[in-house]
Design an enzyme around this catalytic site. Sequence first.
Site, PDB file in Angstrom:
ATOM      1  N   GLU A  82       2.854  65.005  31.868  1.00  0.00           N
ATOM      2  CA  GLU A  82       2.275  64.245  32.961  1.00  0.00           C
ATOM      3  C   GLU A  82       1.125  64.776  33.268  1.00  0.00           C
ATOM      4  O   GLU A  82       0.752  65.764  33.314  1.00  0.00           O
ATOM      5  CB  GLU A  82       3.396  64.838  34.343  1.00  0.00           C
ATOM      6  CG  GLU A  82       3.105  64.194  35.674  1.00  0.00           C
ATOM      7  CD  GLU A  82       4.159  64.543  36.666  1.00  0.00           C
ATOM      8  OE1 GLU A  82       5.213  65.074  36.455  1.00  0.00           O
ATOM      9  OE2 GLU A  82       3.686  64.791  37.869  1.00  0.00           O
ATOM     10  N   LYS A 259      10.419  70.448  42.420  1.00  0.00           N
ATOM     11  CA  LYS A 259       9.996  69.560  41.336  1.00  0.00           C
ATOM     12  C   LYS A 259       8.598  70.010  40.742  1.00  0.00           C
ATOM     13  O   LYS A 259       8.370  70.257  39.783  1.00  0.00           O
ATOM     14  CB  LYS A 259      10.591  68.299  41.541  1.00  0.00           C
ATOM     15  CG  LYS A 259      10.424  67.564  40.068  1.00  0.00           C
ATOM     16  CD  LYS A 259       9.024  67.153  39.537  1.00  0.00           C
ATOM     17  CE  LYS A 259       8.836  66.255  38.399  1.00  0.00           C
ATOM     18  NZ  LYS A 259       7.435  65.740  38.082  1.00  0.00           N
ATOM     19  N   ASP A 275      13.714  79.004  26.769  1.00  0.00           N
ATOM     20  CA  ASP A 275      14.988  78.018  27.305  1.00  0.00           C
ATOM     21  C   ASP A 275      14.602  77.516  28.543  1.00  0.00           C
ATOM     22  O   ASP A 275      15.016  78.273  29.345  1.00  0.00           O
ATOM     23  CB  ASP A 275      16.096  78.859  26.945  1.00  0.00           C
ATOM     24  CG  ASP A 275      17.269  78.091  27.358  1.00  0.00           C
ATOM     25  OD1 ASP A 275      17.173  76.943  27.842  1.00  0.00           O
ATOM     26  OD2 ASP A 275      18.438  78.628  26.910  1.00  0.00           O
ATOM     27  N   HIS A 373      -4.011  60.803  40.716  1.00  0.00           N
ATOM     28  CA  HIS A 373      -3.285  60.356  39.469  1.00  0.00           C
ATOM     29  C   HIS A 373      -3.936  59.133  39.001  1.00  0.00           C
ATOM     30  O   HIS A 373      -3.926  59.029  37.731  1.00  0.00           O
ATOM     31  CB  HIS A 373      -1.852  59.900  40.152  1.00  0.00           C
ATOM     32  CG  HIS A 373      -0.884  60.988  39.977  1.00  0.00           C
ATOM     33  ND1 HIS A 373       0.454  60.825  39.998  1.00  0.00           N
ATOM     34  CD2 HIS A 373      -0.958  62.233  39.886  1.00  0.00           C
ATOM     35  CE1 HIS A 373       1.358  61.738  39.940  1.00  0.00           C
ATOM     36  NE2 HIS A 373       0.031  62.838  39.823  1.00  0.00           N
TER      37      HIS A 373
HETATM   38  C1  MEV Z   1       5.097  65.198  41.219  1.00  0.00           C
HETATM   39  O1  MEV Z   1       5.481  65.417  39.634  1.00  0.00           O
HETATM   40  C2  MEV Z   1       5.400  66.393  42.006  1.00  0.00           C
HETATM   41  C3  MEV Z   1       5.212  66.089  43.463  1.00  0.00           C
HETATM   42  O2  MEV Z   1       6.308  65.135  43.842  1.00  0.00           O
HETATM   43  C4  MEV Z   1       5.519  67.479  44.026  1.00  0.00           C
HETATM   44  C5  MEV Z   1       5.773  67.396  45.594  1.00  0.00           C
HETATM   45  O3  MEV Z   1       6.320  66.207  46.051  1.00  0.00           O
HETATM   46  O4  MEV Z   1       5.445  68.502  46.187  1.00  0.00           O
HETATM   47  C6  MEV Z   1       3.866  65.753  43.701  1.00  0.00           C
END
Ligand code: MEV
Length: 418
Positions: A82, A259, A275, A373
């Site tokens: 990413e 995430k 792992d 991005h």
């Molecule tokens: C993207 O990989 C991760 C985000 O969505 C995390 C978040 O929303 O805090 C940008």
Amino acid sequence: MADSPTSRFHEKSREGRIDVVRSFARLSKEDVEILKSNGGISFAEADHMVENVIGTFSFPLGIATNFVINGKEYLIPMVIEESSVVAAASKAAKIARKHGGFTMESDESYSIGQIQVVDVNIKSAIPKVLKASKRILKLANSKSKTLSKMNKGAKKVTCKKLETKSGTMLVVELLIDVGDAMGANVTNTMCEGVAPLIEEITGGRTVLKILSNYSTKRLVRGRAIFDKEEVGGKQIVDNIIHAYNFAANDPYRAVTHNKGVMNGIIAVANSIGQDTRAIEAASHAFASKDGRYTSLTRWKKDKNGNLVGEIEVPMPVGIVGGIINVHPMIRVCLKILGVKSAKELACVIGAVGLAQNFSAIRALASEGIQRGHMRLHAKNIAISAGVPRDKIHEVASKMIQENNVSVTRAKEILNSGD
Ligand code: MEV
């Protein structure tokens, strides 16, 4: 704290970057060759690792810069597909270093092994097992000479009763100090090794004998202060706290928030052959430990209005055993990281998780994430259109300005010399 000795890393060529890493981590000629050769494993090695192998598969290896953790400078390898993640971690670390970087601490590396016992009289079995603790631990420890020599290994036996649809069962748990290993193998070996003794003691029948991936006895925790001016001012600091409270109170947001934490944690873990499924499984269970899924990090303001971030997360990682000893690139990444113990590794990974979360919510609480991005996306598109290195920035900027990011447009801009 002064700028990192490796600042402006991103502006260097691949050769220049490798050179910085080489001198920082005192890499040997052979290490550098491994980095340059894209350092994978051979088909034969892969064929020994898993089944039905038809090849190997590579990913980008980036280096996060600016990290100071417990007063020590780090260059941190990250393997991830990413865009923005490596840059975001480096940026967060740069802001954090103004107030001394990340302060982290890690539990001892305790793993938990579970032995399930059925067809058993629980009431009489539990005191018998506890009374035989010493015997059980001795037998468990006989399964690992290495841990025993280091005065590590199985330390404690506990019991719990479970009422289930298939009857009442006893679960005997071993608490094992696995030292610098991740410890899944030794834990499983010990559980299987003591199962016959547990049957003899309890008169029951053992079914599962396996490590628990809910690694609550090997947590890493820590914090960092992000200067309010560098964060972007009071309004953005306040917005970040609103963003945190959103995640703290809504599982739908918390999963995305976490995430972002995992973007950092898993990218580092990938680079050194950990792992990652074990880390993910433990982290998400831990995020629900109070009965509702919530944020793995916490954000608040200190008395000066600076932003303070905290993280606490399970970190079942190791620096010995498994693929670590076999994979040349992992060996070099570990050398770059320069960690001397599994606990130090846990601290580094935890810090990157916090950094990553900071950058994500800072972007979301200010300009949004798409602009950043798009910048990287446009650069990637320019590269895949064959734009030479010295023109990438120019072509990418023009595509963003025109809101037309495509390989075709990149080629047109290049050929027109605009
Ligand atoms: C993207 O990989 C991760 C985000 O969505 C995390 C978040 O929303 O805090 C940008």
